[in-house]
Motif scaffolding. Structure first.
Motif, PDB file in Angstrom:
ATOM      1  N   ILE A  48       0.681   8.548 -14.863  1.00 51.63           N
ATOM      2  CA  ILE A  48       1.844   7.663 -14.760  1.00 51.63           C
ATOM      3  C   ILE A  48       2.805   8.170 -13.685  1.00 51.63           C
ATOM      4  CG2 ILE A  48       3.915   6.825 -15.967  1.00 51.63           C
ATOM      5  CD1 ILE A  48       2.182   6.800 -18.550  1.00 51.63           C
ATOM      6  N   VAL A  49       3.100   9.458 -13.701  1.00 52.85           N
ATOM      7  CA  VAL A  49       4.031  10.046 -12.724  1.00 52.85           C
ATOM      8  C   VAL A  49       3.457   9.937 -11.308  1.00 52.85           C
ATOM      9  CG1 VAL A  49       5.105  12.213 -11.965  1.00 52.85           C
ATOM     10  CG2 VAL A  49       5.159  11.572 -14.389  1.00 52.85           C
ATOM     11  N   GLU A  50       2.157  10.234 -11.146  1.00 53.83           N
ATOM     12  CA  GLU A  50       1.527  10.159  -9.824  1.00 53.83           C
ATOM     13  C   GLU A  50       1.488   8.724  -9.299  1.00 53.83           C
ATOM     14  OE1 GLU A  50      -2.275  12.060 -10.169  1.00 53.83           O
ATOM     15  OE2 GLU A  50      -1.379  14.025 -10.547  1.00 53.83           O
ATOM     16  N   ALA A  51       1.188   7.775 -10.182  1.00 58.20           N
ATOM     17  CA  ALA A  51       1.159   6.371  -9.760  1.00 58.20           C
ATOM     18  C   ALA A  51       2.546   5.937  -9.303  1.00 58.20           C
ATOM     19  CB  ALA A  51       0.672   5.482 -10.904  1.00 58.20           C
ATOM     20  N   LYS A  52       3.561   6.296 -10.052  1.00 56.98           N
ATOM     21  CA  LYS A  52       4.931   5.924  -9.683  1.00 56.98           C
ATOM     22  C   LYS A  52       5.313   6.544  -8.333  1.00 56.98           C
ATOM     23  CE  LYS A  52       8.999   4.191 -10.109  1.00 56.98           C
ATOM     24  NZ  LYS A  52       9.167   2.849  -9.601  1.00 56.98           N
ATOM     25  N   ALA A  53       4.880   7.758  -8.086  1.00 57.66           N
ATOM     26  CA  ALA A  53       5.238   8.455  -6.851  1.00 57.66           C
ATOM     27  C   ALA A  53       4.448   7.954  -5.633  1.00 57.66           C
ATOM     28  CB  ALA A  53       5.026   9.960  -7.017  1.00 57.66           C
ATOM     29  N   ASN A  54       3.217   7.478  -5.847  1.00 54.57           N
ATOM     30  CA  ASN A  54       2.336   7.192  -4.716  1.00 54.57           C
ATOM     31  C   ASN A  54       2.040   5.717  -4.444  1.00 54.57           C
ATOM     32  OD1 ASN A  54       1.720   9.951  -3.872  1.00 54.57           O
ATOM     33  ND2 ASN A  54       0.822  10.122  -5.905  1.00 54.57           N
ATOM     34  N   VAL A  55       2.288   4.855  -5.401  1.00 48.14           N
ATOM     35  CA  VAL A  55       1.987   3.430  -5.193  1.00 48.14           C
ATOM     36  C   VAL A  55       3.132   2.784  -4.433  1.00 48.14           C
ATOM     37  CG1 VAL A  55       1.598   1.216  -6.350  1.00 48.14           C
ATOM     38  CG2 VAL A  55       0.460   3.277  -7.194  1.00 48.14           C
ATOM     39  N   ARG A  56       2.760   1.985  -3.425  1.00 49.53           N
ATOM     40  CA  ARG A  56       3.758   1.302  -2.586  1.00 49.53           C
ATOM     41  C   ARG A  56       3.183  -0.046  -2.162  1.00 49.53           C
ATOM     42  NH1 ARG A  56       1.795   5.826   0.022  1.00 49.53           N
ATOM     43  NH2 ARG A  56       0.410   5.441   1.772  1.00 49.53           N
ATOM     44  N   TYR A  57       3.920  -0.768  -1.331  1.00 42.82           N
ATOM     45  CA  TYR A  57       3.444  -2.064  -0.841  1.00 42.82           C
ATOM     46  C   TYR A  57       2.500  -1.868   0.339  1.00 42.82           C
ATOM     47  CZ  TYR A  57       7.231  -4.330  -3.458  1.00 42.82           C
ATOM     48  OH  TYR A  57       8.069  -4.782  -4.434  1.00 42.82           O
ATOM     49  N   CYS A  58       1.447  -2.683   0.376  1.00 41.31           N
ATOM     50  CA  CYS A  58       0.561  -2.747   1.536  1.00 41.31           C
ATOM     51  C   CYS A  58       1.398  -3.216   2.720  1.00 41.31           C
ATOM     52  CB  CYS A  58      -0.577  -3.727   1.258  1.00 41.31           C
ATOM     53  SG  CYS A  58      -1.576  -4.140   2.700  1.00 41.31           S
ATOM     54  N   LYS A  59       1.211  -2.624   3.883  1.00 38.88           N
ATOM     55  CA  LYS A  59       2.028  -2.987   5.052  1.00 38.88           C
ATOM     56  C   LYS A  59       1.725  -4.385   5.575  1.00 38.88           C
ATOM     57  CE  LYS A  59      -0.789  -1.250   8.817  1.00 38.88           C
ATOM     58  NZ  LYS A  59      -0.789  -0.603  10.083  1.00 38.88           N
ATOM     59  N   GLU A  60       0.597  -4.978   5.145  1.00 34.50           N
ATOM     60  CA  GLU A  60       0.251  -6.319   5.601  1.00 34.50           C
ATOM     61  C   GLU A  60       0.547  -7.393   4.560  1.00 34.50           C
ATOM     62  OE1 GLU A  60      -3.514  -6.843   7.601  1.00 34.50           O
ATOM     63  OE2 GLU A  60      -3.472  -4.752   8.258  1.00 34.50           O
ATOM     64  N   CYS A  61      -0.017  -7.246   3.350  1.00 35.94           N
ATOM     65  CA  CYS A  61       0.078  -8.333   2.369  1.00 35.94           C
ATOM     66  C   CYS A  61       1.112  -8.090   1.266  1.00 35.94           C
ATOM     67  CB  CYS A  61      -1.285  -8.606   1.746  1.00 35.94           C
ATOM     68  SG  CYS A  61      -1.824  -7.342   0.563  1.00 35.94           S
ATOM     69  N   TYR A  62       1.609  -6.872   1.151  1.00 33.82           N
ATOM     70  CA  TYR A  62       2.641  -6.503   0.176  1.00 33.82           C
ATOM     71  C   TYR A  62       2.152  -6.458  -1.265  1.00 33.82           C
ATOM     72  CZ  TYR A  62       5.653  -6.601   4.136  1.00 33.82           C
ATOM     73  OH  TYR A  62       6.196  -6.316   5.364  1.00 33.82           O
ATOM     74  N   THR A  63       0.831  -6.303  -1.460  1.00 28.87           N
ATOM     75  CA  THR A  63       0.367  -6.016  -2.803  1.00 28.87           C
ATOM     76  C   THR A  63       0.577  -4.525  -3.048  1.00 28.87           C
ATOM     77  OG1 THR A  63      -1.391  -6.376  -4.423  1.00 28.87           O
ATOM     78  CG2 THR A  63      -2.064  -5.465  -2.285  1.00 28.87           C
ATOM     79  N   LEU A  64       0.345  -4.086  -4.260  1.00 30.83           N
ATOM     80  CA  LEU A  64       0.526  -2.671  -4.586  1.00 30.83           C
ATOM     81  C   LEU A  64      -0.729  -1.897  -4.205  1.00 30.83           C
ATOM     82  CD1 LEU A  64       2.203  -3.141  -8.063  1.00 30.83           C
ATOM     83  CD2 LEU A  64       3.321  -2.594  -5.900  1.00 30.83           C
ATOM     84  N   THR A  65      -0.527  -0.741  -3.585  1.00 35.89           N
ATOM     85  CA  THR A  65      -1.639   0.104  -3.165  1.00 35.89           C
ATOM     86  C   THR A  65      -1.151   1.538  -3.046  1.00 35.89           C
ATOM     87  OG1 THR A  65      -3.368   0.431  -1.496  1.00 35.89           O
ATOM     88  CG2 THR A  65      -1.222  -0.319  -0.693  1.00 35.89           C
ATOM     89  N   ASP A  66      -2.075   2.482  -2.997  1.00 39.70           N
ATOM     90  CA  ASP A  66      -1.687   3.876  -2.767  1.00 39.70           C
ATOM     91  C   ASP A  66      -2.046   4.312  -1.347  1.00 39.70           C
ATOM     92  OD1 ASP A  66      -4.405   3.957  -3.067  1.00 39.70           O
ATOM     93  OD2 ASP A  66      -4.426   5.446  -4.665  1.00 39.70           O
TER      94      ASP A  66
END
Length: 198
Positions: A48-66
């Motif tokens: 949970i902590v790692e996902a919160k720290a590393n997941v962000r928006y894709c620079k193209e489509c803005y879905t969630l990705t790491d």
């Protein structure tokens, strides 16, 4: 009167604050977590902590990705000239499960809702328009059939049409297994208008 001690109550309270988790489900989850081995609990907490720290928006489509770019946008076999606009990442996942869509996506992270104070500037519309400066042939609007989804679809359509890019809307209508007598008039009308030749 408190039924459980402080730590259990805190855990139930935090779990119940999650979407779709009621008080009974929160209690079941809390007791399950308490009965798990310390290793499994630590592994879950770390994920949970790692996902919160590393997941962000894709620079193209803005879905969630790491990653910087999500797997769909990074796939060169996808048709990058066709963009499906969806309200959230869960909608993207639903279309990906079909295994039939070969284009790419754009995630708005919401829908226009004047009642809730959500305007065009509060969702990823500016980013969509920036993407359309590239080589795009079609934009498929796949927002929900709610009032907010329809408002968003109309707004996007009016923005894009002057560019000359083809704008389409997903069909909506009678669900598989649905009895016509129980379906509302608007849905039936949509099904009639979206009919296809057999």
């Amino acid at each position: 009167m408190e039924l459980y001690s402080g730590y259990i109550n805190k855990l139930i309270e935090e779990l119940a604050a999650l979407p779709g988790i009621g008080n009974k489900s929160a209690q079941r989850l809390a007791f399950h977590l308490i009965n798990m081995s310390p290793d499994k609990v630590n592994r879950l907490a770390n994920v949970i902590v790692e996902a919160k720290a590393n997941v962000r928006y894709c620079k193209e489509c803005y879905t969630l990705t790491d990653r910087e770019t999500c797997p769909v946008c990074a796939n060169e076999k996808r048709n990058h000239k066709m963009i499906m606009v969806v309200e959230n990442a869960r909608d993207l996942a639903a279309y990906e499960k079909t295994g039939k869509y070969e284009g790419v996506y754009h995630v708005l992270h919401g829908a226009i809702s004047p009642m809730l104070g959500i305007g065009p500037g509060d969702i990823k519309l500016k980013e969509l328009m920036e993407r359309l400066q590239g080589d795009v042939e079609e934009v498929i609007i796949a927002t929900n059939s709610s009032l907010e989804g329809e408002t968003t679809a109309m707004y996007i359509s009016k923005l894009i049409k002057p560019t000359g890019i083809r704008v389409t809307r997903i069909a909506s209508g009678v669900p598989v297994g649905g009895d016509l007598e129980y379906i509302d008039e608007v849905t039936l009308l949509r099904a009639l208008e979206g009919r296809v030749e057999l």
